[in-house]
Design an enzyme around this catalytic site. Sequence first.
Site, PDB file in Angstrom:
ATOM      1  N   GLU A 156     -19.820 150.630  60.933  1.00 44.03           N
ATOM      2  CA  GLU A 156     -19.814 151.470  59.718  1.00 44.03           C
ATOM      3  C   GLU A 156     -21.205 151.494  59.093  1.00 44.03           C
ATOM      4  O   GLU A 156     -21.736 152.535  58.722  1.00 44.03           O
ATOM      5  CB  GLU A 156     -18.831 150.915  58.690  1.00 44.03           C
ATOM      6  CG  GLU A 156     -17.385 151.037  59.088  1.00 44.03           C
ATOM      7  CD  GLU A 156     -16.488 150.409  58.060  1.00 44.03           C
ATOM      8  OE1 GLU A 156     -16.747 150.580  56.855  1.00 44.03           O
ATOM      9  OE2 GLU A 156     -15.506 149.768  58.458  1.00 44.03           O
ATOM     10  N   HIS A 188     -14.540 156.026  57.525  1.00 44.11           N
ATOM     11  CA  HIS A 188     -13.191 155.527  57.810  1.00 44.11           C
ATOM     12  C   HIS A 188     -13.286 154.508  58.945  1.00 44.11           C
ATOM     13  O   HIS A 188     -13.942 154.788  59.967  1.00 44.11           O
ATOM     14  CB  HIS A 188     -12.265 156.680  58.189  1.00 44.11           C
ATOM     15  CG  HIS A 188     -10.852 156.249  58.402  1.00 44.11           C
ATOM     16  ND1 HIS A 188      -9.990 155.970  57.359  1.00 44.11           N
ATOM     17  CD2 HIS A 188     -10.155 156.017  59.541  1.00 44.11           C
ATOM     18  CE1 HIS A 188      -8.829 155.586  57.865  1.00 44.11           C
ATOM     19  NE2 HIS A 188      -8.892 155.608  59.165  1.00 44.11           N
ATOM     20  N   ASP A 246     -11.770 166.776  52.913  1.00 41.63           N
ATOM     21  CA  ASP A 246     -11.074 167.982  52.443  1.00 41.63           C
ATOM     22  C   ASP A 246      -9.854 167.510  51.647  1.00 41.63           C
ATOM     23  O   ASP A 246      -9.768 166.339  51.291  1.00 41.63           O
ATOM     24  CB  ASP A 246     -10.688 168.890  53.634  1.00 41.63           C
ATOM     25  CG  ASP A 246      -9.780 168.173  54.613  1.00 41.63           C
ATOM     26  OD1 ASP A 246      -9.682 168.614  55.770  1.00 41.63           O
ATOM     27  OD2 ASP A 246      -9.161 167.137  54.230  1.00 41.63           O
TER      28      ASP A 246
END
Length: 204
Positions: A181, A111, A148
């Site tokens: 990232e 993210h 999740d």
Amino acid sequence: MIKKLAVLISGNGSNLQAIINSTKDGILKDVAKIAVVISSNPDAYGLERAKQAGLKAVALDYKNMPKEQYDEEVYRHIKESGADLVCLAGYLRKISHKIISEYKSKILNIHPALLPKYGGKGMYGHHVHEAVVKNKEKKSGATVHFVDDDYDTGYIIMQKEVFLNEDESHEDVAKKVLVVEHEIFPQAIKKAIENEQKKTNKDK
Ligand code: GRF
């Protein structure tokens, strides 16, 4: 034993490329290999990257498939690949509950912000960086977390910060964060594999 990765993409695939490079001659060499690349978008440039790297790639067309069929296809290709870990690399679709429950603590997402800030439904890509700039944040960064059933709320595996100047545009922030990232995704994959191995050894 070399772990198998299923890498899911939706677009450019620069994070996929970082993982490809790392399995070839970086920290994931002899640790992990990409068993399949699955794209939600048949036009994703990441599919070209997969082809160049000689990887098995599956192009699904999320926009033109019933959601149930799409989710089943994603599940089937992950399963058939024998993946030990699923890596969401610039992947823009929600993962089905069936996949999340079967691959608990085995799905990693990158993210482009320092979660839990700037996460949640709709907070992806430029939306994240625009919010960071609007709020005059002094820093941003990238997070790799387990997935999740909610958006961007799973256990955080790794984060890295970037410091921002006052007059930076959201495009500048995106560029700075993307570099980070590419650094932390392979590192987080390695860490997840090592933690899994420690757990297995302890259970012996
Ligand atoms: C990146 O900002 C990543 O954080 C987000 O999607 C963007 C594009 O990623 N998840 P990629 O170049 O397709 O890997």
